[in-house]
Design a protein around this motif. Structure first.
Motif, PDB file in Angstrom:
ATOM      1  N   LYS A  64      -9.866  -2.267  -0.483  1.00  0.00           N
ATOM      2  CA  LYS A  64     -10.225  -2.427  -1.895  1.00  0.00           C
ATOM      3  C   LYS A  64      -9.279  -3.409  -2.588  1.00  0.00           C
ATOM      4  N   ARG A  65      -7.993  -3.356  -2.254  1.00  0.00           N
ATOM      5  CA  ARG A  65      -7.038  -4.260  -2.878  1.00  0.00           C
ATOM      6  C   ARG A  65      -7.280  -5.713  -2.433  1.00  0.00           C
ATOM      7  N   PRO A  79     -10.021   7.476  -2.146  1.00  0.00           N
ATOM      8  CA  PRO A  79      -8.973   8.464  -2.439  1.00  0.00           C
ATOM      9  C   PRO A  79      -7.585   7.836  -2.357  1.00  0.00           C
ATOM     10  N   TYR A  80      -6.704   8.324  -3.210  1.00  0.00           N
ATOM     11  CA  TYR A  80      -5.319   7.842  -3.238  1.00  0.00           C
ATOM     12  C   TYR A  80      -4.409   8.975  -2.757  1.00  0.00           C
ATOM     13  N   PRO A  81      -3.407   8.680  -1.972  1.00  0.00           N
ATOM     14  CA  PRO A  81      -3.091   7.397  -1.360  1.00  0.00           C
ATOM     15  C   PRO A  81      -3.633   7.352   0.070  1.00  0.00           C
ATOM     16  N   THR A  82      -4.383   6.345   0.384  1.00  0.00           N
ATOM     17  CA  THR A  82      -4.896   6.148   1.740  1.00  0.00           C
ATOM     18  C   THR A  82      -4.742   4.695   2.138  1.00  0.00           C
ATOM     19  N   GLU A 126      -7.299   1.932   0.972  1.00  0.00           N
ATOM     20  CA  GLU A 126      -7.157   1.163  -0.270  1.00  0.00           C
ATOM     21  C   GLU A 126      -6.767  -0.288  -0.009  1.00  0.00           C
ATOM     22  N   ASN A 132       0.856  -1.185   0.000  1.00  0.00           N
ATOM     23  CA  ASN A 132       0.000   0.000   0.000  1.00  0.00           C
ATOM     24  C   ASN A 132       0.894   1.238   0.000  1.00  0.00           C
ATOM     25  N   ASP A 133       0.686   2.128  -0.942  1.00  0.00           N
ATOM     26  CA  ASP A 133       1.595   3.269  -1.118  1.00  0.00           C
ATOM     27  C   ASP A 133       1.604   4.200   0.081  1.00  0.00           C
ATOM     28  N   ARG A 134       0.466   4.420   0.727  1.00  0.00           N
ATOM     29  CA  ARG A 134       0.449   5.307   1.884  1.00  0.00           C
ATOM     30  C   ARG A 134       1.219   4.691   3.053  1.00  0.00           C
TER      31      ARG A 134
END
Length: 472
Positions: free
Chosen positions: A443-444, A434-437, A440, A376-378
């Motif tokens: 959702k992933r 919303p990205y990045p949170t 996600e 996850n990017d966040r």
């Protein structure tokens, strides 16, 4: 003797009792609310509120030690333990007016500050007042269970009811009990500068998924907390400042001792026999939370047995208000959609069936999908990559979810909503976030459920090639 007649008599002004009283009186019922101790009950005064306030103080201390990866030089924090407890007291004081006697009297309740006991199936006494009611709601909550360990009565020990009054920082805190309370307070005190040893007779965080609990326990051990499992406390000795706990796995000595092995329901003052209210460790109720022996009586929260959480008491209150005030009997208590969280760092949260439960119930129809925090990017940006989400899916619907990681207690809300409303996995997958949170991650996880169906499907690949061949 003063005699009071009312529609609803609520015994206990904790979260469940207050919710029933507020809902009933605002709908037009006459309500008497009886509380013999503190308004707000355990949650406000000894549980959820003070523990999370102390955890917040501990997080600030810990943040000063782990900034190196971000270019911030770590320093050893100067912790004022008494000032941290002042923060706890301020938080309680800020929230207390919402649960206060004055507020509920303004709502229209008659508030009696005394202990209640049944004198007949349709009446209780509180001091010199006799309250006769159409319906009674038992909401007296629970208290720390103190086990009969030999020698425990000879040494000073703490429970969650006395811990937050402690002003002097423990040098070495021994904690008997490796459940949520024990582990939360272990990490908080370690981060505030204490040496901490947790002694657990079985498996630490034993009610949680072992795979997910291991993520939390590894972090706690990495922060220097000694966690001793399968070590039953057999004897306690010593005195103030040097308390010894003898176990099957060895002997442990510390300056302070916290007992955190569970809770017992507060029923002993109520004289339930006089009220014809059947009970064992809790009130015996049906699925409407109504006493099986006295149809005038309901129980909510810890008093109804089952899960012991503040939000469960609030959920129970809604069921009782609909039944006892509005006469609507369709609501039945269930636990399938009830989430819970342990507020360690990383947090651990769960809703619905565990993997073991789901495998037993759904068998070959069960699929377990996982998604790690480190993708996850966040989480990567914030350096909070330790964690995992695991979702149990049967016939296209989530039946359980467990999250171990940063803000897991918040992230579990999406799965609690899905399970409560019998939504399909597509409802999560179709949601735009919303990205990045961190959200996600949910959702992933849903995407992981569908990916094998989309990307490993030979029939679909053949269809796509045909479509691409003939598509104008």
């Amino acid at each position: 003797m003063e005699r009071i007649r009312t529609d609803i008599c609520v015994i206990g002004a904790g979260s469940g009792g207050l919710s029933v009283a507020a809902g009933a009186v605002q709908m037009g019922a006459k309500v008497v609310l009886i509380e013999g101790h503190r308004m707000g009950g355990d949650c406000l005064n000894y549980g959820c509120v003070p523990s999370k306030a102390l955890i917040a103080a501990a997080k600030h201390a810990h943040a000063m030690t782990d900034g190196a990866p971000f270019g911030v030089a770590p320093v050893t924090p100067e912790v004022d333990y008494a000032a941290a407890k002042d923060h706890v007291a301020r938080v309680i004081g800020t929230i207390a007016p919402v649960d206060s006697q004055e507020r509920f009297e303004k709502l229209g309740c008659t508030v009696i500050r005394d202990w209640a006991r049944f004198v007949s199936p349709d009446a209780v006494m509180a001091g010199d007042r006799r309250i006769e009611a159409r319906r009674f709601v038992i909401a007296t909550g629970s208290s720390p269970f103190v086990p009969p360990i030999p020698g425990l009565d000879t040494v000073p020990y703490l429970t969650n009811e006395t811990l937050f009054d402690l002003r002097e920082r423990p040098d070495h805190l021994l904690i008997v009990g490796g459940g949520p309370i024990g582990m939360e307070m272990a990490q908080a005190h370690r981060r505030l500068g204490c040496k901490v040893t947790v002694i657990e007779g079985d498996r630490a965080m034993g009610k949680d998924d072992p795979e997910m609990a291991a993520i939390v326990l590894d972090r706690l051990r990495g922060e220097g907390i000694e966690i001793v499992e399968r070590a039953k406390a057999e004897k306690v000795g010593g005195g103030a400042g040097e308390i010894t706990v003898e176990t099957s796995e060895g002997r442990f000595t510390g300056s302070h001792l916290l007992i955190a092995v569970g809770r017992k329901v507060n029923l002993e003052r109520l004289d339930l026999k006089a009220g014809n209210v059947a009970h064992d460790r809790a009130v015996k109720v049906d699925r409407h939370l109504r006493s099986v022996s006295n149809r005038r009586v309901y129980a909510v929260g810890d008093c109804a047995g089952g899960l012991q959480f503040t939000h469960v008491a609030g959920y129970h209150a809604g069921i009782v208000v609909r039944a006892a005030v509005l006469g609507l009997w369709f609501s039945k208590a269930t636990t399938r959609h009830i989430p819970w969280a342990t507020y360690t760092d990383p947090e651990l949260a769960h809703v619905g069936l565990t993997e073991a439960q789901a495998r037993k119930e759904h068998g070959i129809h069960l699929e377990v999908v996982r998604f790690p925090y480190d993708e996850n990017d966040r989480a990567v940006a914030e350096g909070r990559t330790t964690g995992l989400i695991k979702v149990m899916v049967a016939r296209g619907r989530p039946v359980g979810a467990t999250i171990a990681g940063d803000r897991a207690g918040d992230l579990i809300a999406m799965w609690a909503t899905a399970i409560a409303n019998r939504q399909k996995m597509s409802a999560i997958a179709n949601t735009v976030l919303p990205y990045p949170t961190l959200s996600e991650i949910n959702k992933r996880a849903a995407g992981a459920y569908f990916s094998s169906r989309l990307f490993d499907n030979d029939w679909l690949k053949t269809a796509v090639r045909l479509i691409q061949k003939y598509l104008p």
